[in-house]
Enzyme design. Sequence first.
Site, mmCIF file in Angstrom:
data_model
loop_
_atom_site.group_PDB
_atom_site.id
_atom_site.type_symbol
_atom_site.label_atom_id
_atom_site.label_comp_id
_atom_site.label_asym_id
_atom_site.label_seq_id
_atom_site.Cartn_x
_atom_site.Cartn_y
_atom_site.Cartn_z
ATOM 1 N N HIS A 245 1.803 41.918 5.072
ATOM 2 C CA HIS A 245 2.889 41.566 4.472
ATOM 3 C C HIS A 245 2.846 42.933 2.978
ATOM 4 O O HIS A 245 3.466 43.811 3.152
ATOM 5 C CB HIS A 245 3.055 41.214 3.738
ATOM 6 C CG HIS A 245 3.905 40.429 2.473
ATOM 7 N ND1 HIS A 245 5.139 39.963 2.560
ATOM 8 C CD2 HIS A 245 3.942 40.645 1.282
ATOM 9 C CE1 HIS A 245 6.239 40.683 1.876
ATOM 10 N NE2 HIS A 245 4.962 40.721 1.324
ATOM 11 N N ASP A 249 5.208 45.494 1.869
ATOM 12 C CA ASP A 249 5.942 45.713 0.148
ATOM 13 C C ASP A 249 5.898 47.530 -0.174
ATOM 14 O O ASP A 249 6.332 48.078 -0.666
ATOM 15 C CB ASP A 249 4.827 45.326 -0.526
ATOM 16 C CG ASP A 249 4.587 43.537 -0.865
ATOM 17 O OD1 ASP A 249 6.258 43.153 -0.196
ATOM 18 O OD2 ASP A 249 3.853 42.750 -0.903
ATOM 19 N N HIS A 272 2.185 46.434 -5.835
ATOM 20 C CA HIS A 272 3.087 47.097 -6.331
ATOM 21 C C HIS A 272 2.584 48.578 -7.350
ATOM 22 O O HIS A 272 3.004 49.416 -7.725
ATOM 23 C CB HIS A 272 4.200 46.537 -6.823
ATOM 24 C CG HIS A 272 4.481 45.537 -5.636
ATOM 25 N ND1 HIS A 272 5.298 45.570 -4.515
ATOM 26 C CD2 HIS A 272 4.369 43.258 -5.887
ATOM 27 C CE1 HIS A 272 5.477 44.548 -4.193
ATOM 28 N NE2 HIS A 272 5.021 43.667 -4.733
#
Length: 302
Positions: A245, A249, A272
């Site tokens: 995952h 992202d 992020h």
Amino acid sequence: MAADGFQSGAFQHTVKAPALFAGVGVHTGEYTQVAVRPAAPDAGIVFVRIDITDRDNRVPAAPESVCKTQLGTVIGNAAGVTVATIEHLMAALLMSGIDNAVVELDGPEMPIMDGSSWPFLKILDRAGRRPQAAARRFIEILETVEVVDGDKRAALKPAMRFEVAFAIEFPTAVIGRQEIDMPMDEAVFRHELADCRTFGFLHEVEALRAIGLARGGTLENCVVIEGDRVLNPEGLRRPDEFVRHKALDAIGDLYVLGAPILGRFEGELAGHGINNQLVRALAARPDAWRIRTFADEIAVAV
């Protein structure tokens, strides 16, 4: 050819018909309706907040638009209009070969769906895609660009194709240290990453909700960990769903650059924030990359 990894090849594409869906945002908990509509060649991905009519409601997905990166990527414009949690849709758009689209939504945050990119892929598949009479632009990495923040690292390096390597480490037996390293094209994304869900720790949920986050998070859209166990009754979709995952992202975060990458992404404990630092570092280093197209090369070969 280096661009073969992206199924739609050398020309730009948009959606053939509007892709419609709705759901709650994982952080705001607000129900939002979305329409991904066709856009002109070279338009890129532009989000439009149709619930806002008193000021500029268009927010292009671009490196300088990213205004917040806490537990998700938020973009905004000069008028203060924002769209949160765009990364899972952005990854699906990139890996579906969609270069240009207008994403209309009537709320502040993209629906989280099941916490992965898989629902978006299925919705985009139903809408279909249409080729456009413009060459697809690729960002070819010529020199390594790297950002380091403590024990976190993210880098883009020269490579003949798009590759993604990622490593994470958490002090729970459920995760521990996980690593992946794979060439990334549409087929690999669909089979290896797209269904991997976002995750969080139960002990963090109350603190996050106190600052206005995770208000829409449930066991239906997030893998929740307590100590050394997964609380979701169905368990994990893959033993290393967590690192996969994180790679998903990163793919979505990189697409704010506006084009697919010919190069290798490496992330070590990255999230992020550092992904966006890398995007901005690349944008600030025009000597480290070039725009490459393949339409002319195909015409010559034919």
